[in-house]
Design a protein around this motif. Structure first.
Motif, PDB file in Angstrom:
ATOM      1  N   THR A  15       0.866  -1.196  -0.051  1.00  0.00           N
ATOM      2  CA  THR A  15       0.031  -0.122  -0.021  1.00  0.00           C
ATOM      3  C   THR A  15       0.996   1.160  -0.093  1.00  0.00           C
ATOM      4  O   THR A  15       2.119   1.248   0.546  1.00  0.00           O
ATOM      5  N   LEU A  37      -3.852  15.837  11.498  1.00  0.00           N
ATOM      6  CA  LEU A  37      -3.479  14.634  10.904  1.00  0.00           C
ATOM      7  C   LEU A  37      -2.309  13.893  11.625  1.00  0.00           C
ATOM      8  O   LEU A  37      -2.483  12.836  11.550  1.00  0.00           O
ATOM      9  N   LEU A  40      -3.467  12.338  14.847  1.00  0.00           N
ATOM     10  CA  LEU A  40      -4.017  11.243  14.432  1.00  0.00           C
ATOM     11  C   LEU A  40      -3.345  10.201  13.975  1.00  0.00           C
ATOM     12  O   LEU A  40      -3.691   8.808  14.330  1.00  0.00           O
ATOM     13  N   PHE A  41      -2.538  10.167  13.191  1.00  0.00           N
ATOM     14  CA  PHE A  41      -1.885   8.944  12.448  1.00  0.00           C
ATOM     15  C   PHE A  41      -0.202   8.956  12.841  1.00  0.00           C
ATOM     16  O   PHE A  41       0.240   7.941  12.552  1.00  0.00           O
ATOM     17  N   ALA A  45       1.175   7.657   7.194  1.00  0.00           N
ATOM     18  CA  ALA A  45      -0.263   7.197   6.990  1.00  0.00           C
ATOM     19  C   ALA A  45      -0.382   6.703   5.566  1.00  0.00           C
ATOM     20  O   ALA A  45       0.285   6.998   4.742  1.00  0.00           O
ATOM     21  N   THR A  46      -1.513   5.673   5.423  1.00  0.00           N
ATOM     22  CA  THR A  46      -1.631   5.117   4.131  1.00  0.00           C
ATOM     23  C   THR A  46      -2.488   6.286   3.564  1.00  0.00           C
ATOM     24  O   THR A  46      -3.017   7.307   3.833  1.00  0.00           O
ATOM     25  N   SER A  48      -5.187   6.073   1.736  1.00  0.00           N
ATOM     26  CA  SER A  48      -6.494   5.743   1.770  1.00  0.00           C
ATOM     27  C   SER A  48      -6.738   6.465   3.190  1.00  0.00           C
ATOM     28  O   SER A  48      -8.027   7.469   3.252  1.00  0.00           O
ATOM     29  N   GLU A  49      -5.911   6.317   4.337  1.00  0.00           N
ATOM     30  CA  GLU A  49      -6.368   6.806   5.570  1.00  0.00           C
ATOM     31  C   GLU A  49      -6.516   8.482   5.418  1.00  0.00           C
ATOM     32  O   GLU A  49      -7.250   9.154   6.071  1.00  0.00           O
ATOM     33  N   LEU A  50      -5.368   8.941   4.730  1.00  0.00           N
ATOM     34  CA  LEU A  50      -5.392  10.552   4.728  1.00  0.00           C
ATOM     35  C   LEU A  50      -6.283  10.980   3.820  1.00  0.00           C
ATOM     36  O   LEU A  50      -7.014  12.239   4.139  1.00  0.00           O
ATOM     37  N   HIS A  52      -9.236   9.907   3.243  1.00  0.00           N
ATOM     38  CA  HIS A  52     -10.642   9.992   4.088  1.00  0.00           C
ATOM     39  C   HIS A  52     -10.802  10.753   5.295  1.00  0.00           C
ATOM     40  O   HIS A  52     -11.835  10.866   5.909  1.00  0.00           O
ATOM     41  N   ASN A  53      -9.598  11.319   5.842  1.00  0.00           N
ATOM     42  CA  ASN A  53      -9.875  12.010   7.167  1.00  0.00           C
ATOM     43  C   ASN A  53      -9.480  13.283   6.995  1.00  0.00           C
ATOM     44  O   ASN A  53      -9.485  14.131   7.603  1.00  0.00           O
TER      45      ASN A  53
END
Length: 62
Positions: A15, A37, A40-41, A45-46, A48-50, A52-53
């Motif tokens: 990923t 962010l 949070l991470f 971070a991946t 997708s995580e970034l 979506h957030n």
């Protein structure tokens, strides 16, 4: 929970992992959002995580 050995994983399951600071710079996010962010991470971070957030301010046309 299942334990998976790294050498048994297929190579195509990787990923994309981003540096949060680099992601925010590329997406033109403000310093406050970068800080949120990162809290949070962590520093990485991946994608997708970034995506979506991340909170973006709306771009209104004048």
């Amino acid at each position: 929970m299942e334990r998976v050995e790294a050498d048994k994983l297929p190579k195509r399951t990787s990923t994309k992992v981003w540096n949060v600071q680099e992601f925010c710079r590329r997406q033109n996010l403000c310093q406050k959002e970068e800080w949120r962010l990162t809290r949070l991470f962590g520093r990485f971070a991946t994608a997708s995580e970034l995506l979506h957030n991340a909170k973006r301010a709306p771009r209104w046309r004048y």
